[in-house]
Design a protein around this motif. Sequence first.
Motif, short mmCIF file in Angstrom:
data_model
loop_
_atom_site.label_atom_id
_atom_site.label_comp_id
_atom_site.label_asym_id
_atom_site.label_seq_id
_atom_site.Cartn_x
_atom_site.Cartn_y
_atom_site.Cartn_z
N GLY A 1 33.32 55.22 40.37
CA GLY A 1 33.49 54.51 41.50
C GLY A 1 34.70 53.69 41.71
N GLU A 2 35.29 53.10 42.69
CA GLU A 2 36.44 52.44 42.99
C GLU A 2 36.16 51.03 43.61
OE1 GLU A 2 38.62 54.70 45.50
OE2 GLU A 2 37.32 54.88 47.03
N GLY A 3 37.14 50.34 43.77
CA GLY A 3 37.06 48.96 44.42
C GLY A 3 37.88 47.97 43.71
N ALA A 4 37.50 46.68 44.02
CA ALA A 4 38.29 45.51 43.42
C ALA A 4 37.19 44.25 43.66
CB ALA A 4 39.42 45.08 44.27
N GLY A 5 37.51 43.27 42.68
CA GLY A 5 36.66 42.17 42.85
C GLY A 5 37.38 41.05 42.36
N MET A 6 37.52 39.99 43.10
CA MET A 6 38.48 38.69 42.83
C MET A 6 37.70 37.28 42.82
SD MET A 6 41.32 40.36 42.30
CE MET A 6 42.14 41.98 42.44
N VAL A 7 38.06 36.56 42.06
CA VAL A 7 37.44 35.22 42.08
C VAL A 7 38.45 34.29 41.94
CG1 VAL A 7 35.29 35.96 40.78
CG2 VAL A 7 37.20 35.15 39.35
N MET B 1 35.34 41.00 47.48
CA MET B 1 35.44 42.24 46.90
C MET B 1 35.18 43.14 47.94
SD MET B 1 31.18 42.42 46.29
CE MET B 1 31.24 41.43 44.47
N VAL B 2 35.67 44.30 47.55
CA VAL B 2 35.78 45.80 48.26
C VAL B 2 35.23 46.73 47.39
CG1 VAL B 2 37.11 47.51 49.56
CG2 VAL B 2 37.71 45.01 49.79
#
Length: 427
Positions: free
Chosen positions: A246-252, A12-13
Motif C-alpha cells: 500500500g501507500e499513503g501517510a499518517g501524521m499526528v 491521513m491519506v
Amino acid sequence: MRRRVVVTGIGMVNPMGHDVASTWAALQEGKSGVGYTTLFDASDFPTKISAEVKDWDITQAGESAEAWQKRGRHTRFAAGAAKQAFADSGVLDVIKDPTRLGVYLGSGEGNQDFKTFSRMMVAALENGEYDAAKFVARGVEILDPINELEQEPNMPAAHMAALFNAQGPNFNCLTACAASSQAVGEATEIIRCGDADVMLAGGAHSMIHPFGVTGFNLLTALSENNDDPTKASRPFDRLRDGFVLGEGAGMVILEELESAKARGAHIYGEVAGYGTTADAYRITDIPPDGHGGIGAMRMAIADAGRNTEDIDYVNAHGTSTTVNDKVESLACREVFGENAAKTPVSSTKSMMGHLIAAAGATEMIVCLMAMRDSVLPPTINYENPDPLCDLDYVPNEARPAKVKYALNNSFGFGGQNVSLCLAQFDG
C-alpha cells in the motif's frame, strides 16, 4: 518529573480514504482498499495488485500542483496528512517560538525516475558491454538535479519544516515497517526531555513502482492472489500468502500535556509508553521465538506504568505473511500469558494493505479512533483458522468494546521492532 505527551491533531491519506473520518468509517465497515495496480503496468509481474491512493492530489491540500510537481508522491501525501493534523490541532495559532516546534518522520525513498535511468543504461550498453563513463556522461546530460534531490528519504521532513515553519528538531528515520512508529516514539522522547513542546510525527511512503514490487516479489513477501484482490490480504488466516503493498501517510501532532491543557486543546489520547528493540537476527526473517517483538511490547507497557491485564486492544503488525503472523501470535501469547486469549488483536492491513514506513502512525491513529468510539476494527478475510494463530483477531466484523489502553505493534525488515502504548486521556 517526566513531561507527558498527548495527541492533539491527526491526519491521513491512504487507500481507504483521504482523511481520518472516511478512513475510519471504511475500516469499521470492513471494506478493502486493494485492487489491480494502475500506477504502472504490472501485468507481467507475479503480483498484479496493490492498495493505491485513488483520486487524490496535492491541490486537495490547498497547494499548487505545479510547485509540488517534482516532489515525491510520498511527500505530497505527507503534506496532505500534516495539513489535516495541524488544522485539527490548532496549535500553529498559539506557537510563539518556532524553535519549539519540530518534525520527526519515518519516510522512505522518493521519486523513482525509471525512464531516465533506462536511457542512461542504453547509452552505457550501446557497444554490448557496460561503460560506466557513458552512463555518467548521459546522466549529466539528462538528469534533473531537483528530481535527484527528492529521492533522499529526509525530503518529506524538510518540506514539512518549511511548510509549517518548524525550526526545532528535524529528523527522519527509515527503519522499514517500523519507521513511523519509531518516529512517534522518538518525537515523544524529545518532548518528554524538554527539547520541544510540539512535534509533527508520523510517516509517508509509496513503493508501488517496478523496483518496489520486484524487490518484495524476490523476497517472496507479496501476495500473488491476483484473481481476487480484495481477498488477498488475510492476516492470521491459514491460507495467507503474503502482504499487499500500500501507500499513503499518517501524521499526528504531539504536544506537551500542560501546554495542550492550557490552550483547551482537544486531546485524542496520550502516548504513554514506547518500546523499541532489535532482533539482531537475519535481515529478512523474524526469530522463531519472537524475542524482539516480545521485548518491545513489554518495554512499552512498562514505560506506560501499566500491566498486561490493562491492555484492552492490540493493533497487530499483522502483515499476512506466513512467518510474521505466526511469530507475532506467539509473541502476544508470551507477553499476555493467561490474558492472551481474551485480549483482542486485529490487523487493519487486511483492509488497507501495508503502507510500509507510513503503516505504524496510520495504525496508531486507528487505535485512537478505537478508544474514542469504543469500536475495534476487524481483521477481514479471516476464514480459515490457523492452529498456530489462535488469538481473538476480531474476525471480519467490527466489535463494540471499551478501549482505555491500546498497544500498536510495528515490526520492520531488518529486525527493528516498535510498540507504542496509547492511553485514553482522562484529565
